[in-house]
Design an enzyme around this catalytic site. Structure first.
Site, PDB file in Angstrom:
ATOM      1  CE1 TYR A   1      -5.371  -1.616   4.279  1.00 56.72           C
ATOM      2  CE2 TYR A   1      -4.251  -0.027   3.790  1.00 56.72           C
ATOM      3  CZ  TYR A   1      -4.961  -0.733   3.450  1.00 56.72           C
ATOM      4  OH  TYR A   1      -4.375  -0.795   2.176  1.00 56.72           O
TER       5      TYR A   1
ATOM      6  CB  SER B   1      -0.742   0.003   1.087  1.00 59.97           C
ATOM      7  OG  SER B   1      -1.499   1.392   1.555  1.00 59.97           O
TER       8      SER B   1
HETATM    9  P1  NAP Z   1     -12.290  -5.360  -1.469  1.00 56.71           P
HETATM   10  O1  NAP Z   1     -12.386  -4.946  -2.723  1.00 56.71           O
HETATM   11  O2  NAP Z   1     -12.140  -5.199  -0.374  1.00 56.71           O
HETATM   12  O3  NAP Z   1     -11.229  -6.343  -1.509  1.00 56.71           O
HETATM   13  C1  NAP Z   1     -10.641  -7.108  -0.342  1.00 56.71           C
HETATM   14  C2  NAP Z   1     -10.219  -9.205  -0.380  1.00 56.71           C
HETATM   15  O4  NAP Z   1      -9.901  -9.134   0.367  1.00 56.71           O
HETATM   16  C3  NAP Z   1     -12.320  -9.513  -0.611  1.00 56.71           C
HETATM   17  O5  NAP Z   1     -11.856 -10.630  -2.320  1.00 56.71           O
HETATM   18  C4  NAP Z   1     -12.433  -9.230   0.742  1.00 56.71           C
HETATM   19  O6  NAP Z   1     -13.337 -10.638   0.896  1.00 56.71           O
HETATM   20  C5  NAP Z   1     -10.306 -10.476   0.846  1.00 56.71           C
HETATM   21  N1  NAP Z   1     -10.652 -10.591   1.940  1.00 56.71           N
HETATM   22  C6  NAP Z   1     -11.251  -9.776   3.358  1.00 56.71           C
HETATM   23  N2  NAP Z   1     -10.774 -10.874   4.729  1.00 56.71           N
HETATM   24  C7  NAP Z   1     -10.352 -11.787   3.910  1.00 56.71           C
HETATM   25  C8  NAP Z   1     -10.714 -13.195   4.855  1.00 56.71           C
HETATM   26  N3  NAP Z   1     -10.170 -13.277   6.897  1.00 56.71           N
HETATM   27  N4  NAP Z   1      -9.916 -13.749   4.129  1.00 56.71           N
HETATM   28  C9  NAP Z   1      -9.779 -13.947   3.155  1.00 56.71           C
HETATM   29  N5  NAP Z   1     -10.390 -13.100   2.191  1.00 56.71           N
HETATM   30  C10 NAP Z   1     -10.346 -12.466   2.978  1.00 56.71           C
HETATM   31  O7  NAP Z   1     -10.739  -4.158  -1.331  1.00 56.71           O
HETATM   32  P2  NAP Z   1      -8.949  -4.014  -2.769  1.00 56.71           P
HETATM   33  O8  NAP Z   1      -8.909  -2.602  -2.962  1.00 56.71           O
HETATM   34  O9  NAP Z   1      -9.553  -4.512  -3.485  1.00 56.71           O
HETATM   35  O10 NAP Z   1      -8.293  -4.949  -1.535  1.00 56.71           O
HETATM   36  C11 NAP Z   1      -7.300  -5.665  -2.312  1.00 56.71           C
HETATM   37  C12 NAP Z   1      -5.654  -5.438  -1.546  1.00 56.71           C
HETATM   38  O11 NAP Z   1      -5.752  -4.254  -2.103  1.00 56.71           O
HETATM   39  C13 NAP Z   1      -5.981  -5.987   0.054  1.00 56.71           C
HETATM   40  O12 NAP Z   1      -4.703  -5.315   0.509  1.00 56.71           O
HETATM   41  C14 NAP Z   1      -6.314  -3.365   0.456  1.00 56.71           C
HETATM   42  O13 NAP Z   1      -5.572  -3.832   1.204  1.00 56.71           O
HETATM   43  C15 NAP Z   1      -4.896  -3.277  -1.001  1.00 56.71           C
HETATM   44  N6  NAP Z   1      -4.953  -1.812  -1.281  1.00 56.71           N
HETATM   45  C16 NAP Z   1      -6.080  -1.455  -2.075  1.00 56.71           C
HETATM   46  C17 NAP Z   1      -6.087  -0.067  -2.677  1.00 56.71           C
HETATM   47  C18 NAP Z   1      -7.308   0.604  -3.090  1.00 56.71           C
HETATM   48  O14 NAP Z   1      -7.060   1.459  -3.132  1.00 56.71           O
HETATM   49  N7  NAP Z   1      -8.069   0.037  -2.451  1.00 56.71           N
HETATM   50  C19 NAP Z   1      -4.842   0.838  -1.771  1.00 56.71           C
HETATM   51  C20 NAP Z   1      -3.676   0.062  -1.835  1.00 56.71           C
HETATM   52  C21 NAP Z   1      -3.986  -1.077  -1.276  1.00 56.71           C
HETATM   53  P3  NAP Z   1     -14.554 -10.845   0.540  1.00 56.71           P
HETATM   54  O15 NAP Z   1     -15.308 -10.305   0.044  1.00 56.71           O
HETATM   55  O16 NAP Z   1     -15.328 -11.472   1.424  1.00 56.71           O
HETATM   56  O17 NAP Z   1     -14.943  -9.120   2.514  1.00 56.71           O
END
Ligand code: NAP
Length: 242
Positions: free
Chosen positions: A147, A134
């Site tokens: 986080y 991140s």
């Molecule tokens: P997201 O759509 O909320 O995706 C998160 C994913 O992680 C979902 O598939 C979620 O499943 C899964 N997850 C959460 N808890 C879990 C668990 N206990 N066991 C297995 N799977 C689990 O958000 P995203 O933005 O795509 O996030 C993906 C990654 O990118 C994360 O590591 C996040 O920190 C990182 N990130 C995102 C951003 C951004 O701007 N969006 C920026 C930097 C880093 P459910 O659908 O069941 O909740």
């Protein structure tokens, strides 16, 4: 001549592949020729349909959930993407919000990578690990203490594992996404002041799309990245350069 960006013949396991960045990575890897295992705590029905891959139930509420996955079958690429975020003032932040985020975002990343690498070493097959870090692997953020701690940890563990495993043919790298339009940033985008502040300092002049991260992940998982070890690649529209 073989395409150095092709993943043909490779099997990729992507955690948290039902939505957002994980889904986009799964799709990009399938387009690059990989067989995709879409893993997560929720059914990845759409991702499976779009990739022609399969679903694997993994809930990182138990950070050791993947302990037996990699010995059972050959998997060449691991993408540690699953993650959660909890927002509250640090004065009020609870132990349960601390532990929940650290378990999924850091402890599970390490132990899933360990299980993957043990199998890769046993098979002498090498492999590729891509961790999703991140901007908060580099910056402090606000109101997201667990986080930020976890994502700084992901950057550190990525470098540590690269140091230990590069000589075993395992590339360990990370991607630091910028501000991407997914569920994770819904609260920020819903706040007109924060949303405008964020957009105004992104040199690219737009929020990121999940597919921006998918293509970067394909690169790090591909033969083209054979000599890339321990890097945390910012895919952030220039945010960190500001
Ligand atoms: P997201 O759509 O909320 O995706 C998160 C994913 O992680 C979902 O598939 C979620 O499943 C899964 N997850 C959460 N808890 C879990 C668990 N206990 N066991 C297995 N799977 C689990 O958000 P995203 O933005 O795509 O996030 C993906 C990654 O990118 C994360 O590591 C996040 O920190 C990182 N990130 C995102 C951003 C951004 O701007 N969006 C920026 C930097 C880093 P459910 O659908 O069941 O909740």
């Amino acid at each position: 001549m073989s395409d150095p960006f092709s993943l043909t013949g490779q099997t990729a396991l992507v955690t948290g592949a039902n939505t957002g960045i994980g889904q986009a990575i799964a799709l990009a890897m399938a387009r690059a020729g990989a067989r995709v295992i879409a893993a997560g705590r929720s059914p990845c029905t759409e991702t499976v349909a779009l990739t022609g891959g399969e679903f694997l139930l993994l809930d990182f509420a138990d950070p050791m959930a993947a302990r037996d996955v990699f010995a059972a079958r050959r998997i060449d690429i691991l993408v540690n993407n699953a993650g959660i975020i909890r927002r509250a003032d640090s004065l009020d932040f609870t132990e349960s919000d601390w532990d929940a985020v650290m378990d999924v975002n850091l402890k599970a990343v390490f132990f899933t990578a360990q299980a993957f690498a043990k199998a890769a070493v046993d098979r002498a097959s090498g492999g590729k690990i891509v961790n999703i870090a991140s901007l908060l692997s580099f910056q402090g953020g606000i109101r997201v203490p667990s986080y930020t701690a976890a994502k700084h940890g992901v950057a550190g563990v990525t470098k540590l594992l690269a140091n230990e495993w590069a000589s075993k043919g395992i590339n360990v790298n990370a991607i630091a996404p910028g501000y991407i339009e997914t569920n994770n940033t819904e609260a920020l985008r819903a706040d007109p002041v924060r949303s405008a502040e964020i957009l105004s300092r992104i040199p690219a002049g737009r929020w990121g799309q999940a597919k921006d991260i998918g293509e970067a992940a394909v690169f790090l998982a591909s033969p083209a990245a054979a000599y890339v070890h321990g890097t945390v690649l910012a895919v952030d529209g220039g945010w960190l350069a500001r």
